[in-house]
Design a protein around this motif. Structure first.
Motif, mmCIF file in Angstrom:
data_model
loop_
_atom_site.group_PDB
_atom_site.id
_atom_site.type_symbol
_atom_site.label_atom_id
_atom_site.label_comp_id
_atom_site.label_asym_id
_atom_site.label_seq_id
_atom_site.Cartn_x
_atom_site.Cartn_y
_atom_site.Cartn_z
ATOM 1 N N MET A 168 33.710 24.004 44.400
ATOM 2 C CA MET A 168 32.077 24.167 44.032
ATOM 3 C C MET A 168 31.934 25.363 43.404
ATOM 4 N N LEU A 169 31.445 25.226 42.418
ATOM 5 C CA LEU A 169 31.237 26.480 41.516
ATOM 6 C C LEU A 169 29.691 26.719 41.223
ATOM 7 N N PHE A 170 28.937 25.850 41.633
ATOM 8 C CA PHE A 170 27.429 25.997 41.793
ATOM 9 C C PHE A 170 27.034 26.462 43.025
ATOM 10 N N GLY A 171 26.387 27.617 43.040
ATOM 11 C CA GLY A 171 26.196 28.415 44.437
ATOM 12 C C GLY A 171 27.440 29.453 44.462
ATOM 13 N N THR A 172 27.633 29.587 46.102
ATOM 14 C CA THR A 172 28.721 30.306 46.092
ATOM 15 C C THR A 172 30.277 29.727 46.066
ATOM 16 N N THR A 173 30.908 30.253 45.191
ATOM 17 C CA THR A 173 32.183 29.491 44.846
ATOM 18 C C THR A 173 33.093 29.274 46.501
ATOM 19 N N THR A 174 33.225 27.897 46.361
ATOM 20 C CA THR A 174 33.924 27.442 47.635
ATOM 21 C C THR A 174 34.717 26.066 47.382
ATOM 22 N N VAL A 175 36.058 26.242 47.986
ATOM 23 C CA VAL A 175 37.028 25.534 48.083
ATOM 24 C C VAL A 175 36.905 24.643 49.303
ATOM 25 N N THR A 176 36.869 23.130 49.151
ATOM 26 C CA THR A 176 36.947 22.408 50.597
ATOM 27 C C THR A 176 38.300 21.735 50.456
ATOM 28 N N VAL A 177 39.353 21.889 51.387
ATOM 29 C CA VAL A 177 40.435 21.044 51.506
ATOM 30 C C VAL A 177 40.745 20.649 52.998
ATOM 31 N N ASP A 178 40.844 19.396 53.146
ATOM 32 C CA ASP A 178 41.152 18.866 54.575
ATOM 33 C C ASP A 178 40.177 19.278 55.540
ATOM 34 N N GLY A 179 38.962 19.114 54.927
ATOM 35 C CA GLY A 179 37.711 19.240 56.074
ATOM 36 C C GLY A 179 37.337 20.684 56.231
ATOM 37 N N ARG A 180 38.320 21.794 55.871
ATOM 38 C CA ARG A 180 37.746 23.172 55.992
ATOM 39 C C ARG A 180 37.296 23.782 54.610
ATOM 40 N N GLU A 181 36.594 24.723 54.748
ATOM 41 C CA GLU A 181 35.976 25.408 53.518
ATOM 42 C C GLU A 181 36.338 27.011 53.478
ATOM 43 N N VAL A 182 36.857 27.163 52.286
ATOM 44 C CA VAL A 182 37.007 28.383 51.878
ATOM 45 C C VAL A 182 36.393 29.294 50.952
ATOM 46 N N SER A 183 35.854 30.260 51.407
ATOM 47 C CA SER A 183 34.727 31.046 50.418
ATOM 48 C C SER A 183 34.841 32.508 50.743
ATOM 49 N N GLY A 184 34.154 33.308 49.878
ATOM 50 C CA GLY A 184 33.918 34.602 50.091
ATOM 51 C C GLY A 184 35.305 35.237 50.111
ATOM 52 N N PRO A 185 35.458 36.462 51.180
ATOM 53 C CA PRO A 185 36.745 37.101 51.294
ATOM 54 C C PRO A 185 38.103 36.285 51.568
ATOM 55 N N ALA A 186 37.840 35.046 52.305
ATOM 56 C CA ALA A 186 38.980 34.154 52.480
ATOM 57 C C ALA A 186 39.396 33.781 51.270
ATOM 58 N N LEU A 187 39.005 33.889 49.980
ATOM 59 C CA LEU A 187 39.517 33.420 48.827
ATOM 60 C C LEU A 187 40.602 34.624 48.293
ATOM 61 N N GLY A 188 40.450 35.852 49.004
ATOM 62 C CA GLY A 188 41.411 36.994 48.654
ATOM 63 C C GLY A 188 40.753 38.120 48.029
ATOM 64 N N GLY A 189 39.522 37.880 47.715
ATOM 65 C CA GLY A 189 38.823 39.025 46.789
ATOM 66 C C GLY A 189 38.040 38.871 45.620
ATOM 67 N N VAL A 190 37.619 39.588 44.929
ATOM 68 C CA VAL A 190 36.767 39.352 43.844
ATOM 69 C C VAL A 190 37.661 38.776 42.797
ATOM 70 N N LYS A 191 38.660 39.503 42.532
ATOM 71 C CA LYS A 191 39.710 39.037 41.231
ATOM 72 C C LYS A 191 40.276 37.820 41.344
ATOM 73 N N PRO A 192 40.946 37.424 42.624
ATOM 74 C CA PRO A 192 41.589 36.343 42.857
ATOM 75 C C PRO A 192 40.457 35.115 42.865
ATOM 76 N N ARG A 193 39.282 35.357 43.212
ATOM 77 C CA ARG A 193 38.369 34.251 43.331
ATOM 78 C C ARG A 193 38.016 33.874 41.618
ATOM 79 N N GLN A 194 37.984 35.055 40.810
ATOM 80 C CA GLN A 194 37.505 35.160 39.616
ATOM 81 C C GLN A 194 38.687 34.445 38.780
ATOM 82 N N VAL A 195 39.937 34.483 39.229
ATOM 83 C CA VAL A 195 41.036 33.668 38.457
ATOM 84 C C VAL A 195 41.183 32.293 38.895
ATOM 85 N N LEU A 196 40.584 31.843 40.005
ATOM 86 C CA LEU A 196 40.394 30.383 40.340
ATOM 87 C C LEU A 196 39.039 29.800 39.721
ATOM 88 N N GLU A 197 38.060 30.445 39.541
ATOM 89 C CA GLU A 197 37.043 30.161 38.980
ATOM 90 C C GLU A 197 37.257 30.050 37.439
#
Length: 298
Positions: free
Chosen positions: A5-34
Protein backbone atom coordinates in the motif's frame (compact mmCIF):
# COMPACT_ATOMS: atom_id res chain seq x y z
CA UNK A 1 0.65 -12.94 -2.13
CA UNK A 2 2.17 -9.66 -0.93
CA UNK A 3 0.21 -6.41 -1.02
CA UNK A 4 2.01 -3.06 -0.95
CA UNK A 5 0.00 0.00 0.00
CA UNK A 6 1.55 3.27 -1.16
CA UNK A 7 -1.51 5.40 -0.42
CA UNK A 8 -1.18 6.59 3.15
CA UNK A 9 1.58 5.14 5.31
CA UNK A 10 3.63 2.68 3.26
CA UNK A 11 2.58 -0.78 4.40
CA UNK A 12 3.23 -4.31 3.23
CA UNK A 13 0.69 -7.03 4.01
CA UNK A 14 1.91 -10.62 3.79
CA UNK A 15 0.30 -13.73 5.24
CA UNK A 16 -2.10 -11.65 7.27
CA UNK A 17 0.53 -9.49 8.97
CA UNK A 18 1.25 -5.85 8.29
CA UNK A 19 4.75 -4.42 8.08
CA UNK A 20 5.19 -0.65 8.18
CA UNK A 21 7.17 2.13 9.80
CA UNK A 22 10.43 1.08 11.50
CA UNK A 23 9.64 -2.58 10.79
CA UNK A 24 10.52 -1.91 7.13
CA UNK A 25 14.09 -1.21 8.19
CA UNK A 26 14.20 2.57 8.29
CA UNK A 27 13.74 5.47 5.90
CA UNK A 28 16.09 4.48 3.08
CA UNK A 29 15.16 0.77 2.92
CA UNK A 30 11.52 1.86 2.82
CA UNK A 31 12.28 4.27 -0.03
CA UNK A 32 14.00 1.50 -1.98
CA UNK A 33 10.85 -0.61 -1.65
CA UNK A 34 8.64 2.31 -2.68
CA UNK A 35 10.72 3.06 -5.76
CA UNK A 36 10.54 -0.58 -6.85
CA UNK A 37 6.77 -0.58 -6.26
CA UNK A 38 6.40 2.57 -8.38
CA UNK A 39 8.20 0.83 -11.25
CA UNK A 40 5.34 -1.70 -11.72
CA UNK A 41 7.69 -4.66 -12.08
CA UNK A 42 10.21 -3.00 -14.40
CA UNK A 43 13.87 -3.26 -13.35
CA UNK A 44 15.34 -0.26 -11.56
CA UNK A 45 19.10 0.09 -11.84
CA UNK A 46 21.29 0.46 -8.79
CA UNK A 47 22.51 3.82 -10.09
CA UNK A 48 18.94 5.05 -10.39
CA UNK A 49 18.08 3.89 -6.88
CA UNK A 50 21.19 5.57 -5.48
CA UNK A 51 20.28 8.80 -7.27
CA UNK A 52 16.71 8.78 -5.96
CA UNK A 53 17.52 7.74 -2.38
CA UNK A 54 20.61 9.92 -1.78
CA UNK A 55 20.36 12.61 -4.42
CA UNK A 56 23.53 14.65 -4.85
CA UNK A 57 24.78 13.56 -1.43
CA UNK A 58 25.45 9.90 -2.24
CA UNK A 59 28.46 8.51 -0.36
CA UNK A 60 31.23 6.56 -2.06
CA UNK A 61 29.83 3.41 -0.44
CA UNK A 62 26.30 4.02 -1.78
CA UNK A 63 26.07 0.89 -3.96
CA UNK A 64 27.12 -1.65 -1.28
CA UNK A 65 24.95 0.22 1.23
CA UNK A 66 22.03 -0.03 -1.21
CA UNK A 67 22.61 -3.77 -1.53
CA UNK A 68 22.45 -4.07 2.25
CA UNK A 69 19.19 -2.11 2.26
CA UNK A 70 17.69 -4.56 -0.24
CA UNK A 71 18.63 -7.40 2.13
CA UNK A 72 16.92 -5.51 4.97
CA UNK A 73 13.75 -5.13 2.90
CA UNK A 74 13.75 -8.80 1.94
CA UNK A 75 13.99 -9.88 5.55
CA UNK A 76 11.32 -7.37 6.63
CA UNK A 77 8.67 -8.47 4.15
CA UNK A 78 9.55 -12.14 3.95
CA UNK A 79 12.31 -14.04 2.17
CA UNK A 80 15.96 -14.74 2.85
CA UNK A 81 18.58 -12.08 2.33
CA UNK A 82 19.92 -13.83 -0.74
CA UNK A 83 16.60 -13.26 -2.48
CA UNK A 84 15.87 -16.77 -3.80
CA UNK A 85 12.33 -16.79 -2.39
CA UNK A 86 11.89 -13.02 -2.12
CA UNK A 87 9.51 -10.87 -4.13
CA UNK A 88 12.41 -8.42 -4.57
CA UNK A 89 14.34 -9.93 -7.46
CA UNK A 90 17.91 -9.25 -8.55
CA UNK A 91 18.39 -8.75 -12.30
CA UNK A 92 21.28 -7.81 -14.53
CA UNK A 93 19.80 -4.31 -14.65
CA UNK A 94 19.26 -3.93 -10.90
CA UNK A 95 16.21 -4.92 -8.88
CA UNK A 96 12.52 -5.40 -9.58
CA UNK A 97 9.40 -6.66 -7.86
CA UNK A 98 7.92 -10.01 -8.82
CA UNK A 99 4.49 -8.78 -9.92
CA UNK A 100 3.18 -12.37 -10.08
CA UNK A 101 3.38 -12.35 -6.28
CA UNK A 102 2.95 -8.67 -5.45
CA UNK A 103 -0.07 -6.38 -5.75
CA UNK A 104 0.50 -2.62 -5.45
CA UNK A 105 -2.49 -0.38 -4.70
CA UNK A 106 -1.17 2.44 -6.91
CA UNK A 107 -0.95 0.06 -9.86
CA UNK A 108 -4.53 -1.09 -9.24
CA UNK A 109 -5.67 2.52 -9.14
CA UNK A 110 -4.02 3.36 -12.46
CA UNK A 111 -5.44 0.20 -14.05
CA UNK A 112 -8.97 1.21 -13.02
CA UNK A 113 -8.46 4.65 -14.51
CA UNK A 114 -7.19 3.12 -17.75
CA UNK A 115 -10.23 0.81 -17.99
CA UNK A 116 -12.58 3.75 -17.51
CA UNK A 117 -11.39 5.33 -20.77
CA UNK A 118 -12.95 2.66 -22.99
CA UNK A 119 -15.60 1.08 -20.76
CA UNK A 120 -19.35 1.79 -21.09
CA UNK A 121 -20.43 4.81 -19.06
CA UNK A 122 -21.87 2.95 -16.08
CA UNK A 123 -18.78 0.74 -15.81
CA UNK A 124 -16.50 3.73 -16.30
CA UNK A 125 -18.22 5.60 -13.46
CA UNK A 126 -17.80 2.56 -11.22
CA UNK A 127 -14.10 2.19 -12.12
CA UNK A 128 -13.34 5.83 -11.37
CA UNK A 129 -15.21 5.67 -8.07
CA UNK A 130 -13.16 2.61 -7.09
CA UNK A 131 -9.95 4.41 -8.03
CA UNK A 132 -10.95 7.41 -5.92
CA UNK A 133 -11.68 5.12 -2.98
CA UNK A 134 -8.23 3.54 -3.32
CA UNK A 135 -6.64 7.00 -3.47
CA UNK A 136 -8.41 8.47 -0.46
CA UNK A 137 -5.16 8.80 1.52
CA UNK A 138 -2.24 10.80 0.06
CA UNK A 139 0.15 8.83 -2.11
CA UNK A 140 3.49 8.12 -0.40
CA UNK A 141 2.40 9.87 2.77
CA UNK A 142 5.50 8.48 4.47
CA UNK A 143 7.68 10.64 2.20
CA UNK A 144 7.32 14.30 3.14
CA UNK A 145 10.70 15.57 1.92
CA UNK A 146 11.47 13.57 -1.22
CA UNK A 147 11.12 15.47 -4.50
CA UNK A 148 10.40 12.26 -6.40
CA UNK A 149 7.47 11.56 -4.08
CA UNK A 150 6.08 15.05 -4.75
CA UNK A 151 6.28 14.37 -8.49
CA UNK A 152 4.46 11.08 -8.08
CA UNK A 153 1.71 12.73 -6.04
CA UNK A 154 1.27 15.46 -8.65
CA UNK A 155 1.13 12.89 -11.45
CA UNK A 156 -1.46 10.79 -9.62
CA UNK A 157 -3.64 13.84 -8.98
CA UNK A 158 -3.44 14.71 -12.67
CA UNK A 159 -4.41 11.16 -13.71
CA UNK A 160 -7.36 11.12 -11.32
CA UNK A 161 -8.55 14.59 -12.33
CA UNK A 162 -8.38 13.81 -16.04
CA UNK A 163 -10.31 10.56 -15.62
CA UNK A 164 -12.92 12.24 -13.42
CA UNK A 165 -13.46 15.03 -15.97
CA UNK A 166 -13.59 12.61 -18.92
CA UNK A 167 -16.07 10.24 -17.31
CA UNK A 168 -18.14 13.13 -15.92
CA UNK A 169 -18.49 14.51 -19.46
CA UNK A 170 -19.52 11.09 -20.78
CA UNK A 171 -21.98 10.64 -17.92
CA UNK A 172 -23.49 14.03 -18.74
CA UNK A 173 -23.93 13.00 -22.38
CA UNK A 174 -25.64 9.83 -21.12
CA UNK A 175 -27.91 12.00 -18.91
CA UNK A 176 -26.50 10.60 -15.68
CA UNK A 177 -26.41 14.05 -14.14
CA UNK A 178 -25.78 12.86 -10.58
CA UNK A 179 -22.60 11.01 -11.60
CA UNK A 180 -21.49 14.00 -13.69
CA UNK A 181 -21.92 16.37 -10.75
CA UNK A 182 -20.12 14.01 -8.38
CA UNK A 183 -17.12 13.26 -10.58
CA UNK A 184 -16.72 16.80 -11.89
CA UNK A 185 -16.54 18.03 -8.30
CA UNK A 186 -13.68 15.63 -7.61
CA UNK A 187 -11.96 16.72 -10.84
CA UNK A 188 -12.02 20.38 -9.78
CA UNK A 189 -10.83 19.51 -6.27
CA UNK A 190 -7.90 17.55 -7.69
CA UNK A 191 -6.99 20.07 -10.41
CA UNK A 192 -8.27 23.54 -9.41
CA UNK A 193 -6.48 25.27 -12.33
CA UNK A 194 -7.74 22.84 -14.99
CA UNK A 195 -10.17 24.72 -17.24
CA UNK A 196 -11.62 21.57 -18.76
CA UNK A 197 -12.45 20.13 -15.35
CA UNK A 198 -14.14 23.39 -14.36
CA UNK A 199 -16.03 23.61 -17.65
CA UNK A 200 -17.39 20.08 -17.23
CA UNK A 201 -18.32 20.97 -13.66
CA UNK A 202 -20.19 24.07 -14.80
CA UNK A 203 -22.08 22.08 -17.44
CA UNK A 204 -23.00 19.38 -14.91
CA UNK A 205 -24.26 21.92 -12.38
CA UNK A 206 -26.26 23.68 -15.09
CA UNK A 207 -27.85 20.36 -16.11
CA UNK A 208 -28.70 19.75 -12.45
CA UNK A 209 -30.47 23.11 -12.24
CA UNK A 210 -27.84 24.51 -9.87
CA UNK A 211 -27.06 27.67 -11.83
CA UNK A 212 -25.83 29.69 -8.86
CA UNK A 213 -23.21 27.05 -8.06
CA UNK A 214 -22.22 26.95 -11.73
CA UNK A 215 -21.67 30.70 -11.72
CA UNK A 216 -19.64 30.40 -8.55
CA UNK A 217 -17.53 27.67 -10.16
CA UNK A 218 -16.64 29.98 -13.06
CA UNK A 219 -15.94 32.86 -10.70
CA UNK A 220 -13.61 30.71 -8.59
CA UNK A 221 -11.82 29.42 -11.68
CA UNK A 222 -11.31 32.93 -13.03
CA UNK A 223 -10.00 34.24 -9.72
CA UNK A 224 -7.48 31.41 -9.44
CA UNK A 225 -6.25 31.85 -13.01
CA UNK A 226 -5.98 35.63 -12.78
CA UNK A 227 -4.46 35.80 -9.30
CA UNK A 228 -2.04 32.88 -9.60
CA UNK A 229 -1.22 32.69 -13.31
CA UNK A 230 -2.15 36.13 -14.63
CA UNK A 231 -4.41 34.77 -17.39
CA UNK A 232 -8.11 34.86 -18.12
CA UNK A 233 -10.17 31.68 -18.68
CA UNK A 234 -10.11 30.31 -22.22
CA UNK A 235 -12.79 30.50 -24.88
CA UNK A 236 -14.63 27.32 -23.87
CA UNK A 237 -14.99 28.36 -20.23
CA UNK A 238 -16.09 31.88 -21.23
CA UNK A 239 -18.66 30.48 -23.67
CA UNK A 240 -20.08 28.25 -20.95
CA UNK A 241 -20.26 31.27 -18.65
CA UNK A 242 -22.12 33.33 -21.25
CA UNK A 243 -24.54 30.45 -21.74
CA UNK A 244 -25.23 30.53 -18.01
CA UNK A 245 -25.95 34.25 -18.16
CA UNK A 246 -28.26 34.14 -21.17
CA UNK A 247 -29.65 30.61 -21.13
CA UNK A 248 -30.79 28.74 -24.24
CA UNK A 249 -32.93 30.76 -26.63
CA UNK A 250 -35.95 28.55 -25.99
CA UNK A 251 -35.67 28.83 -22.21
CA UNK A 252 -38.00 31.24 -20.47
CA UNK A 253 -36.24 33.94 -18.50
CA UNK A 254 -36.26 33.50 -14.74
CA UNK A 255 -35.29 36.04 -12.13
CA UNK A 256 -31.84 35.31 -10.67
CA UNK A 257 -31.52 34.09 -7.11
CA UNK A 258 -29.72 36.11 -4.44
CA UNK A 259 -26.73 33.80 -4.73
CA UNK A 260 -26.56 34.26 -8.51
CA UNK A 261 -26.86 38.02 -8.21
CA UNK A 262 -24.17 38.17 -5.55
CA UNK A 263 -21.85 36.09 -7.74
CA UNK A 264 -22.44 38.34 -10.75
CA UNK A 265 -21.82 41.50 -8.75
CA UNK A 266 -18.64 40.03 -7.33
CA UNK A 267 -17.43 39.16 -10.82
CA UNK A 268 -18.24 42.66 -12.07
CA UNK A 269 -16.43 44.23 -9.11
CA UNK A 270 -13.39 42.04 -9.73
CA UNK A 271 -13.35 42.85 -13.45
CA UNK A 272 -13.68 46.61 -12.96
CA UNK A 273 -11.04 46.55 -10.27
CA UNK A 274 -8.51 45.38 -12.84
CA UNK A 275 -9.10 48.27 -15.27
CA UNK A 276 -5.90 50.41 -15.30
CA UNK A 277 -6.37 53.89 -13.85
CA UNK A 278 -9.94 53.29 -12.67
CA UNK A 279 -10.80 54.89 -9.33
CA UNK A 280 -12.25 51.99 -7.36
CA UNK A 281 -13.85 54.07 -4.59
CA UNK A 282 -16.82 55.39 -6.61
CA UNK A 283 -17.09 52.00 -8.31
CA UNK A 284 -17.52 50.30 -4.94
CA UNK A 285 -20.09 52.88 -3.88
CA UNK A 286 -22.07 52.47 -7.09
CA UNK A 287 -21.98 48.70 -6.94
CA UNK A 288 -23.07 48.80 -3.32
CA UNK A 289 -26.12 50.87 -4.25
CA UNK A 290 -26.92 48.59 -7.20
CA UNK A 291 -26.61 45.51 -5.02
CA UNK A 292 -28.87 46.93 -2.34
CA UNK A 293 -31.61 47.87 -4.81
CA UNK A 294 -31.35 44.62 -6.74
CA UNK A 295 -31.46 42.39 -3.67
CA UNK A 296 -34.44 44.37 -2.35
CA UNK A 297 -36.39 43.51 -5.50
CA UNK A 298 -35.94 39.74 -5.10
Amino acid sequence: MHRIMLFGTTTVTVDGREVSGPALGGVKPRQVLELLALADGAPVTKDRLVEMVWGDGAPASAVPTLESYVCVVRRAIGGVAGGRDSVVLTTSAGYRLDTTRVVVDRTECLQRLARSASAPVAEAVRSVREALTTAQAPLLASETRAAWADRERDAMSAHLAEACADVAARALDAQDVDAAVELSRRAVELAPFDERAATVRIAALEAAGRRAEALRCYLDLRRRLVDELGVEPGAEARARYLRLLTGPAEQAWEAPSRTELAALLELLRDTLGRVPGLDTVPVERALGRVASHALALL
